[in-house]
Design an enzyme around this catalytic site. Structure first.
Site, PDB file in Angstrom:
ATOM      1  N   PHE A 134       0.817  -1.223   0.000  1.00 18.79           N
ATOM      2  CA  PHE A 134       0.000   0.000   0.000  1.00 18.79           C
ATOM      3  C   PHE A 134       0.845   1.265   0.000  1.00 18.79           C
ATOM      4  CE2 PHE A 134       0.952   0.094   4.495  1.00 18.79           C
ATOM      5  CZ  PHE A 134       0.781   1.417   4.881  1.00 18.79           C
ATOM      6  N   LYS A 135       2.116   1.157   0.422  1.00 22.08           N
ATOM      7  CA  LYS A 135       2.968   2.347   0.461  1.00 22.08           C
ATOM      8  C   LYS A 135       3.131   2.979  -0.914  1.00 22.08           C
ATOM      9  CE  LYS A 135       3.816   1.625   4.853  1.00 22.08           C
ATOM     10  NZ  LYS A 135       5.106   1.327   5.444  1.00 22.08           N
ATOM     11  N   ASP A 136       2.969   2.192  -1.986  1.00 22.18           N
ATOM     12  CA  ASP A 136       3.085   2.751  -3.336  1.00 22.18           C
ATOM     13  C   ASP A 136       2.040   3.832  -3.600  1.00 22.18           C
ATOM     14  OD1 ASP A 136       5.222   1.092  -4.231  1.00 22.18           O
ATOM     15  OD2 ASP A 136       3.821  -0.536  -4.630  1.00 22.18           O
ATOM     16  N   MET A 191       3.744   6.864  -2.125  1.00 24.85           N
ATOM     17  CA  MET A 191       5.145   7.079  -2.477  1.00 24.85           C
ATOM     18  C   MET A 191       5.327   7.434  -3.943  1.00 24.85           C
ATOM     19  SD  MET A 191       7.664   7.076  -0.338  1.00 24.85           S
ATOM     20  CE  MET A 191       7.399   5.817   0.895  1.00 24.85           C
ATOM     21  N   THR A 201       7.877   0.453   3.344  1.00 18.64           N
ATOM     22  CA  THR A 201       8.192   1.839   3.013  1.00 18.64           C
ATOM     23  C   THR A 201       9.475   1.915   2.195  1.00 18.64           C
ATOM     24  OG1 THR A 201       7.070   2.830   4.906  1.00 18.64           O
ATOM     25  CG2 THR A 201       8.887   4.060   3.981  1.00 18.64           C
TER      26      THR A 201
END
Length: 476
Positions: free
Chosen positions: A116-118, A121, A149
């Site tokens: 989900f960090k994409d 980011m 992350t």
């Protein structure tokens, strides 16, 4: 829109300044002076924007309330450059799928690093590149990761002009797949530093380096962790998208369950709720490292030392110092910066904990802010993974399984519950094999990634050693 520090620093900055700044000079975290309020008419208009123009257009609508120092045409272009079907695998960007009666999964892990960090980011990488080019300067990004992350930041920043990444991770405490995603990158602007400690040691080093203002300014240090407001702001968007996906009326309420370690993802939900999104509950789900669950149950925030931070099968949540929690406590205490500074500064330094159970504000945790919580164990997540596979044929990664487990404890009739997915199961295949006796599918492009050559430097958990490494790379 101006931004203030949770610890009272007098300067008020605009978005692009805090984008590159990270922590405030006093060690606090930035928040907007006030949350923009979204009324029923705006919600209805955004629902139409989302339905007719898609996720990128919705992102522009939300971000433009907070960003007034990037021309609207440029901000719109950055959103549309970021949120594409090519990058995220689907025009929906963050689709929902039904798991069970009243329970849904928000698919947030279809980006380049399968986590989900994409979602945030990828936008952050484009924002950095845009602003650095506009200023004609460079940025050295210093980050800490418990797993996802790091790879999301590195994939977003690799090859970006004017950017170097120095990413700290706990040596030997990530899954083999997570390590391979990061350490196999050979781009010259990417530097992986494996710290002999736990995630909290990595995070402490990032904060200590950022607190050295002379070093920070000399080497132009910025951050990509969720202590960076821009990253958290990008995550606010998928709460609104999830709401529009699942509801037909702007009068309907919805709940979200969030796997929680550093409190960034669920803090974005707090921001969305403060803006006016009709969120009934924000369910904070922890693993055995249950610092946050303990607070929401008892009012006591008790940081664990490294030796008491458990290594679990949901490693991205193996965190005992939740950085973004300071943002919520600041709001909870009526934005009292002096008291926030005392709690997260002297009080934690003195005793390692603080207790708000007797504070009248704590009584509003559920009624005003919607927070509830729960804890999941290794056995719980294995049971949840097995049940999801047997009943619906769906594989869950262990962090998402933690959230599903806790979400079931807080289901309410008539109020749908959305669990925010952490990652695709392939990133934690050992746990999936233990639960199901079979390997999860992996994208063809990532076959054999664990066997690729690795580029990583192992360092002790010492601030000066990390600073020396950064200086040597930047001065060469």
């Amino acid at each position: 829109m101006r931004y203030l520090s949770t610890r009272g620093h007098p300067e008020r900055l605009r978005f692009c300044d805090i984008l590159l700044e990270g922590l405030a000079p006093d060690g606090g975290l930035y928040l907007p002076e006030q949350y923009p309020q979204v009324d029923a008419a705006t919600l209805a208009r955004w629902r139409g924007v989302w339905a007719e123009q898609g996720y990128a257009a919705l992102a522009f609508e939300i971000l433009s309330l907070y960003i007034d120092d990037i021309p609207p045409a440029d901000l719109r272009a950055l959103c549309h450059k970021t949120y594409t079907a090519e990058v995220f695998g689907s025009p929906a960007i963050a689709p929902l799928r039904r798991l069970d009666e009243g329970l849904w999964i928000a698919e947030l892990s279809n980006g380049p690093t399968l986590a989900f960090k994409d979602m945030a980011m990828q936008l952050l990488g484009n924002l950095f590149e845009y602003e650095l080019a506009r200023r004609g300067t460079q940025l050295n990004i210093l980050g800490a990761t418990s797993g996802d992350t790091g790879s999301a930041a590195e994939y977003a920043m690799r090859g970006k002009r004017g950017v170097r990444v120095f990413m700290l991770s706990p040596h030997g405490r990530m899954s083999a797949f997570q390590q391979a995603q990061m350490f196999s990158l050979q781009d010259p602007n990417i530097h992986n530093l494996a710290i002999e400690g736990v995630f909290d040691d990595c995070q402490d080093i990032v904060k200590a380096v950022s607190a050295d203002l002379e070093f920070k300014r000399r080497y132009q240090i910025g951050t990509v962790n969720s202590i960076n407001w821009a990253r958290l702001l990008a995550q606010v968007v998928y709460y609104f998208a999830g709401y529009f996906s699942l509801t037909r009326s702007d009068a309907q309420r919805i709940s979200f369950a969030v796997p929680s370690g550093n409190f960034g993802n669920v803090c974005a939900g707090h921001v969305a709720r403060m803006m006016g999104l009709p969120i009934e509950q924000l369910v904070v789900a922890t693993n055995e490292n249950d610092v946050l669950d303990e607070f929401f149950r008892t009012g006591c925030y008790r940081v664990r030392p490294s030796a008491q931070t458990f290594e679990t099968s949901s490693p991205s949540m193996d965190i005992s110092k939740a950085s973004n929690f300071e943002r919520f406590v600041f709001d909870l205490l009526g934005r009292d910066a002096a008291r926030t500074q005392a709690l997260f500064g002297a009080e934690l330094a003195r005793s390692g904990c603080f207790d708000l159970s007797a504070d009248p504000a704590f009584a509003q945790i559920r009624s005003r802010y919607g927070f509830v919580s729960g804890r999941s164990s290794h056995a719980d997540r294995l049971d949840t993974i097995r049940a999801a596979w047997q009943h619906s044929g769906q594989m869950l990664d262990p962090h998402t399984a933690d959230a599903v487990r806790v979400a079931r404890q807080h289901l309410q009739a008539g109020t749908p519950m959305v669990v925010l997915e952490t990652a695709l199961p392939v990133k934690f295949s050992a746990t999936l094999v233990e639960a199901l006796g079979r390997e999860p599918e992996r994208p063809a492009a990532l076959e054999g990634i664990e066997n690729l050559p690795k580029r990583v430097q192992v360092l002790p958990p010492e601030v000066e050693r990390v600073k020396a490494y950064i200086a040597a790379e930047c001065d060469c």
